[in-house]
Design a protein around this motif. Structure first.
Motif, PDB file in Angstrom:
ATOM      1  N   GLU A 228       0.697  -1.128   0.057  1.00 16.50           N
ATOM      2  CA  GLU A 228      -0.048  -0.441   0.354  1.00 16.50           C
ATOM      3  C   GLU A 228       1.086   1.651   0.263  1.00 16.50           C
ATOM      4  OE1 GLU A 228      -3.576   1.078   2.938  1.00 16.50           O
ATOM      5  OE2 GLU A 228      -1.841   2.033   3.438  1.00 16.50           O
ATOM      6  N   ARG A 229       1.956   1.492   0.941  1.00 13.28           N
ATOM      7  CA  ARG A 229       2.614   2.290   1.167  1.00 13.28           C
ATOM      8  C   ARG A 229       4.026   2.555  -0.248  1.00 13.28           C
ATOM      9  NH1 ARG A 229       5.311   2.463   7.104  1.00 13.28           N
ATOM     10  NH2 ARG A 229       3.701   3.169   8.147  1.00 13.28           N
ATOM     11  N   MET A 230       3.993   1.364  -1.100  1.00 11.99           N
ATOM     12  CA  MET A 230       4.743   1.591  -2.559  1.00 11.99           C
ATOM     13  C   MET A 230       3.587   2.198  -3.495  1.00 11.99           C
ATOM     14  SD  MET A 230       7.165  -2.217  -2.544  1.00 11.99           S
ATOM     15  CE  MET A 230       7.241  -1.612  -4.000  1.00 11.99           C
ATOM     16  N   MET A 231       2.437   1.953  -3.107  1.00 13.06           N
ATOM     17  CA  MET A 231       1.928   2.545  -4.322  1.00 13.06           C
ATOM     18  C   MET A 231       1.488   3.849  -4.499  1.00 13.06           C
ATOM     19  SD  MET A 231      -0.909  -0.644  -4.541  1.00 13.06           S
ATOM     20  CE  MET A 231      -2.181  -0.155  -5.881  1.00 13.06           C
ATOM     21  N   GLN A 232       0.474   4.308  -2.646  1.00  9.88           N
ATOM     22  CA  GLN A 232       1.027   5.644  -2.165  1.00  9.88           C
ATOM     23  C   GLN A 232       1.998   6.615  -2.687  1.00  9.88           C
ATOM     24  OE1 GLN A 232      -0.133   5.453   1.269  1.00  9.88           O
ATOM     25  NE2 GLN A 232      -2.753   4.871   1.179  1.00  9.88           N
ATOM     26  N   GLU A 233       2.979   5.859  -2.237  1.00  4.50           N
ATOM     27  CA  GLU A 233       4.613   7.040  -2.470  1.00  4.50           C
ATOM     28  C   GLU A 233       4.945   7.083  -3.831  1.00  4.50           C
ATOM     29  OE1 GLU A 233       7.556   5.238  -0.593  1.00  4.50           O
ATOM     30  OE2 GLU A 233       6.573   5.485   1.620  1.00  4.50           O
ATOM     31  N   LYS A 234       4.537   6.338  -4.548  1.00  2.00           N
ATOM     32  CA  LYS A 234       4.621   6.312  -6.733  1.00  2.00           C
ATOM     33  C   LYS A 234       3.612   7.263  -6.861  1.00  2.00           C
ATOM     34  CE  LYS A 234       6.565   2.039  -7.507  1.00  2.00           C
ATOM     35  NZ  LYS A 234       6.966   0.122  -7.830  1.00  2.00           N
ATOM     36  N   ALA A 235       2.766   7.039  -6.743  1.00  3.08           N
ATOM     37  CA  ALA A 235       1.608   7.958  -6.954  1.00  3.08           C
ATOM     38  C   ALA A 235       1.563   9.557  -6.872  1.00  3.08           C
ATOM     39  CB  ALA A 235      -0.049   7.903  -6.993  1.00  3.08           C
ATOM     40  N   ALA A 236       1.731   9.810  -5.926  1.00  5.17           N
ATOM     41  CA  ALA A 236       2.412  10.899  -5.285  1.00  5.17           C
ATOM     42  C   ALA A 236       3.510  11.656  -6.075  1.00  5.17           C
ATOM     43  CB  ALA A 236       2.786  10.995  -3.281  1.00  5.17           C
TER      44      ALA A 236
END
Length: 310
Positions: A183-191
């Protein structure tokens, strides 16, 4: 009249760290000229100043996105499951250790000593970080399950259910940790991708305004100052084209004129553009710093070094 212009450079060809470093250096070049006059008075023409401010702000936002650390709905679930498995592990350890002192029951004492030697070997500390504890418990349980003698002793002591519950709780923590990391990886990549797109757009706006100012500004002193900025940015672009971006990473041609003619800019930079990670200075993002966070060294718990090995 030969008008000096910032050349076209497509930032989409730069990797994330190189991209951030490049725009930060451009910002420093422009800022140095901007603040070179009277204190508190910008040297930039009004339209360039109007493009400079959002460019600077967007870089700060991208830098923050690079260091993003979001709270997660999984965090409390992990803490709850960890508390449960800690209780189960402590119960298992205490029961097995208790049986090592059963002088009146040789069979149970033998079983306790055998199992205690396996448990003690892994030296699980319930206060260490989740990942370290998870790995140790997983390895310990795998050995208990793979060892037929250990299986027999577990049955003898009547702790089969306890071992099974500990395994289930440990797997629950491991699964939740994996889900939270994803979840964190997806959030960080999108942001970060979104922040990069904004910076790229603001960079293009700034270049357009600087180039327009050199063509339209009446103040010769101001034009001379901007030409110095343009020369430095073009040298930076030359370096990045030669050593950082891969072949084909934008042409060394003037960026679009104030009238928009001859524009070859592409409005959709890829946040994951490929290319060499070579950069002229240490990366401002801290990539490759070697800071892995580390894990605390496990400390023996009370009783862990007591007896057995018999």
């Amino acid at each position: 009249m030969n008008i000096k212009q910032i050349v076209n450079f497509q930032l989409k060809y730069l990797r994330m760290a190189g991209f951030l470093e490049f725009v930060q250096q451009v910002l420093n070049i422009v800022k140095t000229y901007r603040d070179s006059g009277e204190a508190g008075v910008s040297q930039l023409p009004a339209k360039v100043e109007a493009a400079y401010t959002p460019f600077a702000t967007s870089i700060v936002a991208m830098d923050d996105a690079y260091k993003l650390n979001r709270a997660s709905e999984y965090t409390q679930q992990i803490a709850d499951e960890d508390t449960r498995r800690d209780g189960l592990y402590i119960a298992l350890k205490n029961q097995v250790q208790m049986y090592t002192k059963f002088d009146f029951d040789t069979e149970k004492k033998t079983a306790g000593i055998y199992l205690w030697n396996i448990i003690r070997k892994y030296n699980v500390d319930v206060t260490e970080n989740y990942h370290e504890e998870s790995v140790k418990l997983q390895q310990m349980i795998q050995e208990l399950e793979a060892d037929n003698t250990a299986g027999h002793h577990i049955t003898t002591l009547g702790i089969t259910s306890l071992v099974s519950q500990l395994k289930t709780a440990n797997e629950a923590v491991r699964t939740l940790l994996s889900q939270r990391n994803d979840e964190r990886m997806m959030q960080e990549k999108a942001a970060l991708a979104n922040a990069r797109n904004v910076v790229d757009e603001r960079y293009r706006d700034l270049v357009l305004m600087v180039n327009a100012a050199t063509a339209m500004e009446d103040n010769q002193e101001s034009i001379a100052g901007l030409e110095g900025v343009i020369s430095q940015v073009n040298e930076l672009i030359k370096y990045y084209r030669q050593y950082v971006a891969p072949k084909g990473g934008g042409s060394l041609t003037p960026s679009p004129s104030p009238t928009g003619e001859g524009s070859s800019l592409t409005p959709d930079p890829s946040p994951t553009g490929e290319g060499s990670s070579l950069t002229p200075n240490p990366s401002p993002t801290g990539e490759g710093s070697g800071n892995s966070g580390g894990t605390p060294t496990p400390t023996p718990q009370p009783g862990d070094d007591d007896e057995p090995d018999q």
